[in-house]
Scaffold this motif. Structure first.
Motif, short mmCIF file in Angstrom:
data_model
loop_
_atom_site.label_atom_id
_atom_site.label_comp_id
_atom_site.label_asym_id
_atom_site.label_seq_id
_atom_site.Cartn_x
_atom_site.Cartn_y
_atom_site.Cartn_z
N CYS A 260 0.74 -1.20 0.03
CA CYS A 260 -0.07 -0.22 -0.12
C CYS A 260 0.81 1.33 -0.03
CB CYS A 260 -0.91 0.06 1.12
SG CYS A 260 -1.76 1.61 1.54
N PHE A 261 0.65 2.02 -0.89
CA PHE A 261 1.19 3.60 -1.07
C PHE A 261 0.27 4.64 -0.76
CE2 PHE A 261 3.44 0.45 -3.61
CZ PHE A 261 4.81 0.89 -3.54
N ASP A 262 1.06 5.62 0.21
CA ASP A 262 0.38 6.82 0.58
C ASP A 262 0.61 7.66 -0.85
OD1 ASP A 262 -0.65 8.66 2.77
OD2 ASP A 262 0.94 9.90 1.61
N ILE A 263 -0.67 8.22 -1.17
CA ILE A 263 -0.54 9.33 -2.23
C ILE A 263 -1.30 10.31 -2.35
CG2 ILE A 263 -0.30 7.05 -3.74
CD1 ILE A 263 -3.24 8.09 -4.75
N ASN A 264 -1.07 11.23 -3.15
CA ASN A 264 -1.94 12.45 -3.39
C ASN A 264 -2.58 12.49 -4.85
OD1 ASN A 264 0.12 14.14 -1.43
ND2 ASN A 264 -1.80 13.50 -0.79
N GLY A 265 -3.75 12.75 -5.28
CA GLY A 265 -4.08 12.79 -6.71
C GLY A 265 -4.67 11.77 -7.16
N ILE A 266 -5.66 10.93 -6.55
CA ILE A 266 -6.32 9.83 -6.76
C ILE A 266 -7.04 9.95 -7.98
CG2 ILE A 266 -8.41 9.62 -5.19
CD1 ILE A 266 -7.75 6.89 -4.55
N ASP A 267 -7.74 11.14 -7.87
CA ASP A 267 -8.50 11.17 -9.47
C ASP A 267 -7.54 11.08 -10.61
OD1 ASP A 267 -10.87 11.17 -7.80
OD2 ASP A 267 -10.89 13.35 -7.67
N GLU A 268 -6.59 11.82 -10.32
CA GLU A 268 -5.56 11.96 -11.70
C GLU A 268 -5.07 10.58 -11.97
OE1 GLU A 268 -6.11 15.94 -10.17
OE2 GLU A 268 -5.64 13.99 -9.14
N LEU A 269 -4.73 9.60 -10.79
CA LEU A 269 -4.12 8.63 -10.80
C LEU A 269 -5.04 7.38 -11.57
CD1 LEU A 269 -1.92 6.41 -10.08
CD2 LEU A 269 -3.14 5.99 -8.11
N ARG A 270 -6.56 7.59 -11.38
CA ARG A 270 -7.50 6.64 -11.89
C ARG A 270 -7.35 7.05 -13.37
NH1 ARG A 270 -11.31 9.21 -10.03
NH2 ARG A 270 -11.93 7.91 -8.19
N ILE A 276 -2.19 3.36 -18.91
CA ILE A 276 -1.19 2.50 -19.13
C ILE A 276 -1.55 1.31 -19.26
CG2 ILE A 276 0.78 1.93 -17.68
CD1 ILE A 276 1.08 4.58 -16.48
N GLY A 277 -2.88 0.96 -18.79
CA GLY A 277 -3.27 -0.35 -19.18
C GLY A 277 -3.63 -1.32 -17.82
N PHE A 278 -3.64 -0.53 -16.80
CA PHE A 278 -3.67 -1.34 -15.41
C PHE A 278 -4.89 -0.41 -14.57
CE2 PHE A 278 0.51 -2.22 -16.63
CZ PHE A 278 0.47 -3.50 -16.68
N PRO A 279 -6.07 -0.56 -15.14
CA PRO A 279 -7.28 0.31 -14.31
C PRO A 279 -7.40 -0.16 -13.04
CG PRO A 279 -8.02 -1.17 -15.78
CD PRO A 279 -6.62 -1.25 -16.09
N PHE A 280 -8.04 0.61 -12.14
CA PHE A 280 -8.50 0.12 -10.60
C PHE A 280 -9.30 -1.02 -11.07
CE2 PHE A 280 -8.30 5.06 -8.91
CZ PHE A 280 -6.85 4.84 -8.93
N THR A 281 -8.94 -2.00 -10.02
CA THR A 281 -9.96 -3.08 -9.91
C THR A 281 -10.87 -2.64 -8.67
OG1 THR A 281 -8.44 -4.20 -8.32
CG2 THR A 281 -8.37 -4.63 -10.71
N VAL A 282 -10.58 -1.96 -7.83
CA VAL A 282 -11.24 -1.66 -6.56
C VAL A 282 -11.27 -0.11 -6.57
CG1 VAL A 282 -11.55 -1.45 -4.06
CG2 VAL A 282 -10.99 -3.65 -5.21
N ASP A 283 -12.40 0.76 -6.17
CA ASP A 283 -12.27 2.29 -6.30
C ASP A 283 -13.25 2.94 -5.12
OD1 ASP A 283 -11.91 4.92 -6.75
OD2 ASP A 283 -12.48 4.76 -9.06
N SER A 284 -12.75 2.99 -4.02
CA SER A 284 -13.88 3.65 -2.98
C SER A 284 -14.42 4.86 -3.45
CB SER A 284 -12.94 3.65 -1.74
OG SER A 284 -12.16 4.77 -1.49
N ALA A 285 -13.75 5.90 -4.11
CA ALA A 285 -14.16 7.06 -4.35
C ALA A 285 -15.36 7.06 -5.62
CB ALA A 285 -12.87 7.99 -4.91
N ARG A 286 -15.55 5.90 -6.31
CA ARG A 286 -16.41 5.83 -7.20
C ARG A 286 -17.98 6.23 -6.82
NH1 ARG A 286 -16.38 -0.06 -9.53
NH2 ARG A 286 -14.40 0.88 -10.39
N ASP A 287 -18.32 5.97 -5.57
CA ASP A 287 -19.54 6.30 -5.01
C ASP A 287 -19.62 7.25 -3.91
OD1 ASP A 287 -20.87 4.28 -6.66
OD2 ASP A 287 -19.88 2.55 -5.33
N SER A 288 -18.14 7.52 -3.34
CA SER A 288 -18.29 8.48 -2.30
C SER A 288 -17.02 9.49 -2.06
CB SER A 288 -18.43 7.70 -1.01
OG SER A 288 -18.23 8.45 0.08
N ASP A 289 -17.05 10.56 -1.83
CA ASP A 289 -15.69 11.46 -1.95
C ASP A 289 -14.87 10.98 -0.77
OD1 ASP A 289 -16.93 13.06 -3.84
OD2 ASP A 289 -17.96 14.50 -2.38
N THR A 290 -15.41 10.25 0.36
CA THR A 290 -14.35 9.77 1.24
C THR A 290 -15.02 8.38 2.13
OG1 THR A 290 -13.12 10.75 3.48
CG2 THR A 290 -15.62 10.79 3.47
#
Length: 355
Positions: A260-270, A276-290
């Protein structure tokens, strides 16, 4: 905002009995700072839990010398399923957790005197750095690596997570994730052969390609002074067919379950990982801001590297500093520049002491 990889937040360790394992890790690895402990249902991890929500008990434990923590994780709705056979170096996924020490001789002596199962002696890796390996009481392999960078002086002989050794099937395919997405852009070594420092590990006597990666630039997120530097070592077995370390099992079963990596910019990372060819398999921000994580809150997501390793990303929104007085930090208001050392040192008041 550009994507910032701030450091390794934690290495996920699946166990059969959380309290037993955590007690062992407190005693021997000084992982005694409880950042959070939570019992809940892993409802969003369906792609990696055979399509079923899984009740679990988890604790995030840190070591005050710094480095990443352990997310110690136990299935509660099913019996944790251990591997049927011993894992061999180069099998696909996280093989070994790296822990740092600023005194390799003392660490070796202390672990030896404590009766831990040490594999071999202190050796040098291809970069000339000293290290040794041991196996914990639960079958997990750990590399104790010489690293002078310490956040806070402590009595313990080791610090927290410095990285991981990951078995890959195709080195060049896997490198895309670790260099382009995780920003490990500096190659410390890239060597192929039979290695004397590996030959005491299960399967370690074979021929391998080893690539050790690190970040060329210092990380500068809120927790980066605590997490410090980190390394990823990719290992490809060249004289045998490796197997998936979670073959016939699911995420959360015993062993190393994610990095697990601590990051900033999860929307940009998505968007970046999708391109690059490795889309999120799990995304908590899909349905909620936090996402509420017990005493903390944030967003998290996962990708799966070509060899099967699950990589988690966490963008922290809120953490407790001194819960008893209601002191929390909200990073959505504060920003993500490095926290001062005096504040990070307050983590020591979260220490769990055994009688």
């Amino acid at each position: 905002m550009t994507v910032k990889i701030n450091g390794i937040q934690q290495l996920g360790v699946g166990v059969e009995n959380l309290q037993e394992a955590w007690k062992w890790y407190r005693e021997h690895f000084a992982m005694d700072i409880r950042m959070f402990e939570d019992e809940a249902v892993a409802e969003l991890m369906l792609p990696h839990t055979a399509g079923k929500p899984r009740p679990r008990h988890a604790v995030l434990a840190l070591n005050m010398q710094g480095g990443g923590g352990f997310e110690i994780w136990q299935h509660k709705g099913k019996k944790p399923q251990a591997p049927e056979t011993e894992l061999h170096l180069g099998d696909l996924g996280i093989n070994i957790g790296k822990l740092k020490t600023d005194n390799i001789q003392k660490a070796f002596q202390t672990f030896s005197e404590s009766g831990l199962e040490i594999l071999g002696q202190i050796e040098k890796d291809p970069s000339g750095n000293e290290h040794f390996y041991l196996k914990d009481n639960f079958g997990n392999l750990w590399e104790i690596r010489n690293e002078r960078e310490v956040f806070r002086a402590e009595k313990s002989v080791n610090g927290g997570v410095l990285g991981a050794v990951i078995g890959v099937k195709n080195m060049d395919e896997s490198l895309k994730v670790y260099t382009e997405i995780l920003q490990y852009d500096k190659i410390v070594f890239d060597e192929t052969g039979v290695f004397s420092d590996l030959d005491k590990l299960p399967g370690g006597e074979g021929k391998f390609r080893r690539v050790l990666l690190k970040h060329s630039e210092k990380r500068n997120g809120a927790f980066s002074p605590f997490f410090g530097s980190s390394y990823i070592e990719l290992v490809q077995a060249l004289d045998r067919e490796p197997r998936d370390i979670f073959e016939g099992r699911i995420w959360g079963d015993p062993g190393f379950i994610h990095l697990c990596f601590d990051i900033n910019g999860i929307d940009e990372l998505r968007e970046q990982v999708k391109e690059i060819g490795f889309p999120f398999t799990v995304d908590s921000a899909r349905d909620s801001d936090t996402f509420d994580m017990g005493e903390a809150a944030g967003s998290f997501a996962y990708i799966q590297a070509p060899e099967g390793t699950l990589i988690e990303f966490v963008e922290t929104h809120k953490i407790p500093i001194l819960k008893k007085v209601g002191w929390f930090i909200d990073f959505r208001k504060r920003g993500h520049h490095p926290l001062p050392n005096w504040l990070l040192k307050l983590f020591r008041f979260k220490r769990v002491k055994d009688k």
